[in-house]
Design a protein around this motif. Structure first.
Motif, short mmCIF file in Angstrom:
data_model
loop_
_atom_site.label_atom_id
_atom_site.label_comp_id
_atom_site.label_asym_id
_atom_site.label_seq_id
_atom_site.Cartn_x
_atom_site.Cartn_y
_atom_site.Cartn_z
N GLU A 1 -8.95 -11.23 -4.20
CA GLU A 1 -8.04 -11.65 -5.25
C GLU A 1 -6.58 -11.50 -4.79
OE1 GLU A 1 -7.48 -8.78 -8.62
OE2 GLU A 1 -9.20 -7.87 -7.63
N ASN A 2 -5.71 -12.22 -5.45
CA ASN A 2 -4.29 -12.16 -5.13
C ASN A 2 -3.66 -11.03 -5.93
OD1 ASN A 2 -1.49 -12.57 -5.01
ND2 ASN A 2 -1.77 -14.75 -4.62
N ILE A 3 -3.37 -9.93 -5.28
CA ILE A 3 -2.86 -8.75 -5.97
C ILE A 3 -1.47 -8.98 -6.57
CG2 ILE A 3 -1.86 -7.67 -3.90
CD1 ILE A 3 -3.67 -5.91 -6.83
N VAL A 4 -0.66 -9.80 -5.92
CA VAL A 4 0.69 -10.08 -6.44
C VAL A 4 0.60 -10.86 -7.75
CG1 VAL A 4 2.93 -11.09 -5.92
CG2 VAL A 4 1.59 -10.06 -4.08
N GLU A 5 -0.30 -11.82 -7.79
CA GLU A 5 -0.50 -12.57 -9.03
C GLU A 5 -1.07 -11.66 -10.12
OE1 GLU A 5 -2.64 -16.67 -10.50
OE2 GLU A 5 -3.53 -15.58 -8.82
N LYS A 6 -2.02 -10.81 -9.77
CA LYS A 6 -2.62 -9.88 -10.73
C LYS A 6 -1.57 -8.96 -11.34
CE LYS A 6 -6.23 -6.45 -11.21
NZ LYS A 6 -7.26 -5.67 -10.56
N VAL A 7 -0.66 -8.44 -10.53
CA VAL A 7 0.40 -7.56 -11.03
C VAL A 7 1.30 -8.32 -12.00
CG1 VAL A 7 2.50 -6.30 -10.34
CG2 VAL A 7 0.36 -5.95 -9.09
N ARG A 8 1.67 -9.54 -11.64
CA ARG A 8 2.52 -10.35 -12.52
C ARG A 8 1.84 -10.59 -13.86
NH1 ARG A 8 2.33 -15.65 -13.52
NH2 ARG A 8 1.12 -16.10 -11.64
N LEU A 9 0.57 -10.93 -13.83
CA LEU A 9 -0.15 -11.22 -15.06
C LEU A 9 -0.35 -9.98 -15.92
CD1 LEU A 9 -2.82 -13.70 -13.65
CD2 LEU A 9 -0.78 -14.26 -15.00
N LYS B 1 2.23 -16.40 -2.62
CA LYS B 1 1.65 -17.28 -1.60
C LYS B 1 1.09 -16.47 -0.43
CE LYS B 1 2.77 -21.64 0.63
NZ LYS B 1 3.83 -22.60 0.93
N GLN B 2 1.78 -15.38 -0.09
CA GLN B 2 1.33 -14.50 0.99
C GLN B 2 0.24 -13.53 0.52
OE1 GLN B 2 5.12 -12.78 2.01
NE2 GLN B 2 5.62 -14.44 3.42
N ALA B 3 0.07 -13.40 -0.79
CA ALA B 3 -0.96 -12.58 -1.42
C ALA B 3 -0.82 -11.09 -1.14
CB ALA B 3 -2.36 -13.07 -1.04
N GLU B 4 0.42 -10.64 -0.90
CA GLU B 4 0.66 -9.21 -0.74
C GLU B 4 2.14 -8.90 -0.92
OE1 GLU B 4 -0.73 -8.28 3.22
OE2 GLU B 4 1.21 -8.71 4.08
N PHE B 5 2.41 -7.65 -1.25
CA PHE B 5 3.80 -7.21 -1.39
C PHE B 5 4.34 -6.87 -0.01
CE2 PHE B 5 2.16 -6.48 -5.62
CZ PHE B 5 3.21 -6.93 -6.41
N PRO B 6 5.58 -7.21 0.27
CA PRO B 6 6.14 -6.87 1.58
C PRO B 6 6.36 -5.36 1.70
CG PRO B 6 7.82 -7.87 0.19
CD PRO B 6 6.54 -7.94 -0.56
N ALA B 7 6.15 -4.85 2.89
CA ALA B 7 6.34 -3.41 3.13
C ALA B 7 7.81 -3.07 3.30
CB ALA B 7 5.55 -2.99 4.37
N LYS B 8 8.64 -4.06 3.61
CA LYS B 8 10.06 -3.82 3.83
C LYS B 8 10.82 -3.64 2.52
CE LYS B 8 10.51 -6.27 8.18
NZ LYS B 8 11.23 -7.33 8.88
N HIS B 9 11.92 -2.94 2.59
CA HIS B 9 12.87 -2.78 1.48
C HIS B 9 12.25 -2.10 0.25
CE1 HIS B 9 15.51 -5.20 3.89
NE2 HIS B 9 14.65 -6.20 3.87
N GLY B 10 11.19 -1.34 0.44
CA GLY B 10 10.61 -0.55 -0.65
C GLY B 10 9.80 -1.33 -1.66
#
Length: 70
Positions: A2-10, A36-45
């Motif tokens: 599943e797309n975790i970024v979409e899940k968090v937004r929803l 689109k990348q289906a993950e949170f970036p590790a950079k910038h916290g």
């Protein structure tokens, strides 16, 4: 997977790109890029912010940060 970024937004922002982007300090188009990348970036916290919001495992929030290079 599943797309975790979409899940968090929803779940945490009632589906609002604007609210999610505001929380993470990025533009709505930037948030869409993460989806689109289906993950949170590790950079910038950003991964840390997502962890503090959701308490989900880091490996779920940003799996590529924990994978071995090819």
């Amino acid at each position: 997977m599943e797309n975790i970024v979409e899940k968090v937004r929803l779940e945490f922002f009632n589906g609002s790109y604007a609210a999610a982007a505001r929380y993470f300090g990025v533009s709505a188009s930037g948030y869409r890029k993460w989806e689109k990348q289906a993950e949170f970036p590790a950079k910038h916290g950003r991964m840390q912010q997502a962890f503090e919001l959701t308490t989900l495992d880091y490996k779920l929030l940003c799996p590529s940060a924990f994978s071995l290079p090819n």
